[in-house]
Motif scaffolding. Structure first.
Motif, PDB file in Angstrom:
ATOM      1  N   LEU A   1       0.852  -1.181   0.000  1.00  0.00           N
ATOM      2  CA  LEU A   1       0.000   0.000   0.000  1.00  0.00           C
ATOM      3  C   LEU A   1       0.891   1.235   0.000  1.00  0.00           C
ATOM      4  O   LEU A   1       1.689   1.440   0.907  1.00  0.00           O
ATOM      5  CB  LEU A   1      -0.895  -0.007   1.245  1.00  0.00           C
ATOM      6  N   THR A   2       0.727   2.056  -1.034  1.00  0.00           N
ATOM      7  CA  THR A   2       1.532   3.276  -1.104  1.00  0.00           C
ATOM      8  C   THR A   2       0.880   4.361  -0.255  1.00  0.00           C
ATOM      9  O   THR A   2      -0.273   4.249   0.173  1.00  0.00           O
ATOM     10  CB  THR A   2       1.654   3.768  -2.555  1.00  0.00           C
ATOM     11  N   ARG A   3       1.637   5.396  -0.032  1.00  0.00           N
ATOM     12  CA  ARG A   3       1.131   6.512   0.784  1.00  0.00           C
ATOM     13  C   ARG A   3      -0.061   7.182   0.103  1.00  0.00           C
ATOM     14  O   ARG A   3      -1.045   7.537   0.740  1.00  0.00           O
ATOM     15  CB  ARG A   3       2.261   7.515   1.006  1.00  0.00           C
ATOM     16  N   ARG A   4       0.006   7.334  -1.197  1.00  0.00           N
ATOM     17  CA  ARG A   4      -1.072   7.958  -1.951  1.00  0.00           C
ATOM     18  C   ARG A   4      -2.353   7.131  -1.878  1.00  0.00           C
ATOM     19  O   ARG A   4      -3.443   7.669  -1.689  1.00  0.00           O
ATOM     20  CB  ARG A   4      -0.630   8.160  -3.391  1.00  0.00           C
TER      21      ARG A   4
ATOM     22  N   LYS B   1      -5.966   8.229  -0.191  1.00  0.00           N
ATOM     23  CA  LYS B   1      -7.219   8.161  -0.940  1.00  0.00           C
ATOM     24  C   LYS B   1      -8.260   7.321  -0.201  1.00  0.00           C
ATOM     25  O   LYS B   1      -9.414   7.719  -0.078  1.00  0.00           O
ATOM     26  CB  LYS B   1      -6.973   7.548  -2.326  1.00  0.00           C
ATOM     27  N   ALA B   2      -7.844   6.169   0.287  1.00  0.00           N
ATOM     28  CA  ALA B   2      -8.769   5.272   0.970  1.00  0.00           C
ATOM     29  C   ALA B   2      -9.260   5.877   2.290  1.00  0.00           C
ATOM     30  O   ALA B   2     -10.450   5.806   2.615  1.00  0.00           O
ATOM     31  CB  ALA B   2      -8.106   3.922   1.230  1.00  0.00           C
ATOM     32  N   SER B   3      -8.359   6.494   3.048  1.00  0.00           N
ATOM     33  CA  SER B   3      -8.781   7.083   4.323  1.00  0.00           C
ATOM     34  C   SER B   3      -9.660   8.309   4.090  1.00  0.00           C
ATOM     35  O   SER B   3     -10.621   8.541   4.833  1.00  0.00           O
ATOM     36  CB  SER B   3      -7.572   7.442   5.178  1.00  0.00           C
ATOM     37  N   GLY B   4      -9.392   9.092   3.063  1.00  0.00           N
ATOM     38  CA  GLY B   4     -10.243  10.240   2.740  1.00  0.00           C
ATOM     39  C   GLY B   4     -11.633   9.807   2.312  1.00  0.00           C
ATOM     40  O   GLY B   4     -12.641  10.398   2.723  1.00  0.00           O
ATOM     41  N   ALA B   5     -11.707   8.768   1.487  1.00  0.00           N
ATOM     42  CA  ALA B   5     -13.007   8.253   1.061  1.00  0.00           C
ATOM     43  C   ALA B   5     -13.775   7.679   2.251  1.00  0.00           C
ATOM     44  O   ALA B   5     -14.990   7.871   2.374  1.00  0.00           O
ATOM     45  CB  ALA B   5     -12.823   7.198  -0.018  1.00  0.00           C
TER      46      ALA B   5
END
Length: 96
Positions: free
Chosen positions: A3-6, A10-14
């Motif tokens: 899992l990359t930082r980007r 994205k997943a945590s923001g969603a």
């Protein structure tokens, strides 16, 4: 799975966005009245007397002692539009 930082952001923001939407669906967003602890005579519009600008202020007084409890800028005043300088904010301390 790497899992990359980007992808993590994205997943945590969603996830946080979905959580916020679900929390806001059933909530009551109307403002509620906050009861005052002291009886207030009401707000009286006045003008600051310190300088020649003439900023507008709203003054609330205590009903029993006739003391100034709160002083704030008048948002409907055309000159100050709800703001007061530090001298204007100290008017309640000078009066009492």
């Amino acid at each position: 799975m790497e899992l990359t930082r980007r992808e993590f952001l994205k997943a945590s923001g969603a996830g946080m966005g979905a959580f916020a939407v679900l929390q806001g669906v059933g909530s009551d967003s109307r403002p509620r009245a906050i009861p005052l602890r002291k009886e207030v005579l009401g707000e009286t519009p006045t003008i600051c007397c310190y300088c020649s600008v003439g900023c507008g202020a709203l003054v609330s007084a205590d009903k029993s002692k006739n003391l100034v409890m709160n002083m704030e800028g008048d948002p409907d005043h055309p000159i100050s539009q709800g703001t007061l300088c530090t001298k204007g904010q100290a008017l309640s301390q000078i009066h009492n």
